[in-house]
Motif scaffolding. Structure first.
Motif, mmCIF file in Angstrom:
data_model
loop_
_atom_site.group_PDB
_atom_site.id
_atom_site.type_symbol
_atom_site.label_atom_id
_atom_site.label_comp_id
_atom_site.label_asym_id
_atom_site.label_seq_id
_atom_site.Cartn_x
_atom_site.Cartn_y
_atom_site.Cartn_z
ATOM 1 N N GLU A 9 -5.335 6.757 4.293
ATOM 2 C CA GLU A 9 -4.237 7.721 4.485
ATOM 3 C C GLU A 9 -3.618 7.578 5.869
ATOM 4 O O GLU A 9 -2.397 7.601 6.017
ATOM 5 N N THR A 10 -4.451 7.467 6.891
ATOM 6 C CA THR A 10 -3.963 7.321 8.266
ATOM 7 C C THR A 10 -3.139 6.048 8.390
ATOM 8 O O THR A 10 -2.060 6.046 8.991
ATOM 9 N N TRP A 11 -3.632 4.951 7.813
ATOM 10 C CA TRP A 11 -2.902 3.690 7.848
ATOM 11 C C TRP A 11 -1.550 3.843 7.153
ATOM 12 O O TRP A 11 -0.521 3.402 7.685
ATOM 13 N N ALA A 12 -1.537 4.463 5.980
ATOM 14 C CA ALA A 12 -0.279 4.632 5.238
ATOM 15 C C ALA A 12 0.720 5.452 6.050
ATOM 16 O O ALA A 12 1.899 5.101 6.128
ATOM 17 N N ASP A 13 0.243 6.540 6.663
ATOM 18 C CA ASP A 13 1.129 7.371 7.486
ATOM 19 C C ASP A 13 1.694 6.595 8.669
ATOM 20 O O ASP A 13 2.869 6.721 8.995
ATOM 21 N N SER A 14 0.864 5.779 9.304
ATOM 22 C CA SER A 14 1.320 5.069 10.499
ATOM 23 C C SER A 14 2.191 3.857 10.185
ATOM 24 O O SER A 14 2.939 3.398 11.048
ATOM 25 N N GLY A 72 4.199 3.718 7.258
ATOM 26 C CA GLY A 72 5.284 4.080 6.352
ATOM 27 C C GLY A 72 5.062 3.615 4.926
ATOM 28 O O GLY A 72 6.007 3.540 4.139
ATOM 29 N N ARG A 73 3.841 3.300 4.564
ATOM 30 C CA ARG A 73 3.525 2.892 3.198
ATOM 31 C C ARG A 73 3.117 4.110 2.387
ATOM 32 O O ARG A 73 2.738 5.132 2.936
ATOM 33 N N GLN A 74 3.163 3.983 1.068
ATOM 34 C CA GLN A 74 2.732 5.052 0.173
ATOM 35 C C GLN A 74 1.557 4.549 -0.651
ATOM 36 O O GLN A 74 1.602 3.456 -1.192
ATOM 37 N N LEU A 75 0.516 5.379 -0.722
ATOM 38 C CA LEU A 75 -0.658 5.025 -1.519
ATOM 39 C C LEU A 75 -0.544 5.553 -2.945
ATOM 40 O O LEU A 75 -1.221 5.057 -3.835
ATOM 41 N N HIS A 104 -4.519 -3.461 6.547
ATOM 42 C CA HIS A 104 -3.731 -3.366 5.323
ATOM 43 C C HIS A 104 -4.586 -2.812 4.191
ATOM 44 O O HIS A 104 -5.791 -3.027 4.167
ATOM 45 N N VAL A 105 -3.925 -2.111 3.266
ATOM 46 C CA VAL A 105 -4.567 -1.590 2.061
ATOM 47 C C VAL A 105 -3.683 -1.953 0.872
ATOM 48 O O VAL A 105 -2.459 -1.830 0.936
ATOM 49 N N ALA A 106 -4.314 -2.392 -0.189
ATOM 50 C CA ALA A 106 -3.594 -2.650 -1.433
ATOM 51 C C ALA A 106 -4.438 -2.072 -2.565
ATOM 52 O O ALA A 106 -5.651 -2.120 -2.496
ATOM 53 N N PRO A 107 -3.792 -1.465 -3.540
ATOM 54 C CA PRO A 107 -2.358 -1.392 -3.774
ATOM 55 C C PRO A 107 -1.697 -0.322 -2.903
ATOM 56 O O PRO A 107 -2.323 0.653 -2.514
ATOM 57 N N ARG A 156 2.693 1.004 -1.797
ATOM 58 C CA ARG A 156 4.131 0.820 -1.984
ATOM 59 C C ARG A 156 4.775 0.734 -0.625
ATOM 60 O O ARG A 156 4.432 1.466 0.285
ATOM 61 N N ASN A 157 5.697 -0.210 -0.507
ATOM 62 C CA ASN A 157 6.486 -0.389 0.705
ATOM 63 C C ASN A 157 7.937 -0.214 0.274
ATOM 64 O O ASN A 157 8.515 -1.114 -0.307
ATOM 65 N N ASP A 158 8.471 0.986 0.504
ATOM 66 C CA ASP A 158 9.779 1.375 -0.021
ATOM 67 C C ASP A 158 9.739 1.289 -1.540
ATOM 68 O O ASP A 158 8.960 1.951 -2.171
ATOM 69 N N GLU A 159 10.529 0.421 -2.137
ATOM 70 C CA GLU A 159 10.562 0.309 -3.591
ATOM 71 C C GLU A 159 9.662 -0.802 -4.111
ATOM 72 O O GLU A 159 9.567 -1.007 -5.303
ATOM 73 N N ARG A 160 9.015 -1.525 -3.220
ATOM 74 C CA ARG A 160 8.194 -2.675 -3.614
ATOM 75 C C ARG A 160 6.722 -2.289 -3.687
ATOM 76 O O ARG A 160 6.184 -1.672 -2.784
ATOM 77 N N THR A 161 6.060 -2.677 -4.765
ATOM 78 C CA THR A 161 4.621 -2.471 -4.907
ATOM 79 C C THR A 161 3.903 -3.716 -4.412
ATOM 80 O O THR A 161 4.273 -4.839 -4.764
ATOM 81 N N VAL A 162 2.894 -3.506 -3.578
ATOM 82 C CA VAL A 162 2.038 -4.596 -3.102
ATOM 83 C C VAL A 162 0.690 -4.390 -3.764
ATOM 84 O O VAL A 162 -0.016 -3.431 -3.467
ATOM 85 N N ASP A 163 0.344 -5.290 -4.705
ATOM 86 C CA ASP A 163 -0.939 -5.113 -5.384
ATOM 87 C C ASP A 163 -2.013 -5.982 -4.733
ATOM 88 O O ASP A 163 -1.747 -6.752 -3.812
ATOM 89 N N VAL A 164 -3.226 -5.851 -5.220
ATOM 90 C CA VAL A 164 -4.372 -6.568 -4.661
ATOM 91 C C VAL A 164 -4.146 -8.076 -4.723
ATOM 92 O O VAL A 164 -4.450 -8.798 -3.769
ATOM 93 N N PHE A 165 -3.565 -8.572 -5.808
ATOM 94 C CA PHE A 165 -3.390 -10.004 -5.960
ATOM 95 C C PHE A 165 -2.271 -10.548 -5.074
ATOM 96 O O PHE A 165 -2.325 -11.707 -4.660
ATOM 97 N N ASP A 166 -1.269 -9.715 -4.744
ATOM 98 C CA ASP A 166 -0.270 -10.109 -3.749
ATOM 99 C C ASP A 166 -0.960 -10.371 -2.410
ATOM 100 O O ASP A 166 -0.658 -11.332 -1.714
ATOM 101 N N ARG A 167 -1.883 -9.484 -2.051
ATOM 102 C CA ARG A 167 -2.603 -9.626 -0.783
ATOM 103 C C ARG A 167 -3.522 -10.838 -0.808
ATOM 104 O O ARG A 167 -3.606 -11.577 0.167
ATOM 105 N N PHE A 168 -4.229 -11.069 -1.921
ATOM 106 C CA PHE A 168 -5.070 -12.275 -2.013
ATOM 107 C C PHE A 168 -4.211 -13.517 -1.815
ATOM 108 O O PHE A 168 -4.585 -14.425 -1.071
#
Length: 191
Positions: A78-83, A85-88, A127-130, A132-144
């Protein structure tokens, strides 16, 4: 895929225990990708954590180390998302549950089937996945994919890994401050 996040020293994969069979291939695929990262430079440590579909936010967590670890992680997420600008949400959801039968209520975290957390050499969350960065979803496999792409850059033209590019004074079997060690490679036959 370009990403300004520094390459992590430690990667944690969180998987849901007793997930439905439909989640099985996703978890197996994530474990296979984690195995690929395990031998990568500069990744020093890969770890696996297990959680359920949801976890109740309770004062009893301080007496149960696994619950305490999960709550600590979720607070850090949560702290990471707040700092950043990502949404969990909708992947991680904090929900208030009320029972009309028992007349009790409690808060719970609803958790994803798989999640990936990346930490630097000082155990700071990168970083945390999954998410959302604005309208884009970053999933676990994007990060891998992003992490493996970075580690592949440390390969020479003949395929040998350039060990001199990444220097570290820590042993490769390093554990994080919460005491988890390296994971053994996943084997479907080891039930």
């Amino acid at each position: 895929m370009s990403n300004p996040t520094p390459t992590p020293a430690t990667v944690e994969l969180w998987i849901r225990s007793f997930a439905p069979a439909t989640a099985g291939p996703t978890q197996e695929r994530a474990l296979e990708r984690l195995e690929e990262l395990e031998s990568s430079d500069p990744i020093e440590s890969v770890e696996v954590g297990v959680w359920g579909k949801e976890v109740e936010q309770t004062d009893h967590a301080s007496r149960i180390p696994q619950l305490q670890r999960i709550e600590t992680r979720l607070e850090a997420f949560e702290t990471w998302a707040d700092s950043t600008g990502r949404q969990l949400e909708p992947f991680f959801r904090n929900t208030h549950v009320e029972s009309t039968i028992t007349e009790t209520s409690h808060d719970v975290w609803r958790l994803p089937t798989v999640a990936l957390a990346e930490f630097d050499e000082d155990d700071e969350l990168l970083h945390v996945a999954p998410c959302r960065n604005d309208e884009r979803t970053v999933d676990v496999f994007d990060r891998f994919d992003a992490l493996l792409e970075r580690t592949d850059r440390n390969l020479t033209a003949d395929g040998d890994r350039r060990r001199d590019e990444v220097m570290t004074d820590r042993p490769s079997g390093r554990t994080t401050s919460y005491g988890r060690g390296r994971v053994e490679p996943f084997s479907p036959s080891s039930d």
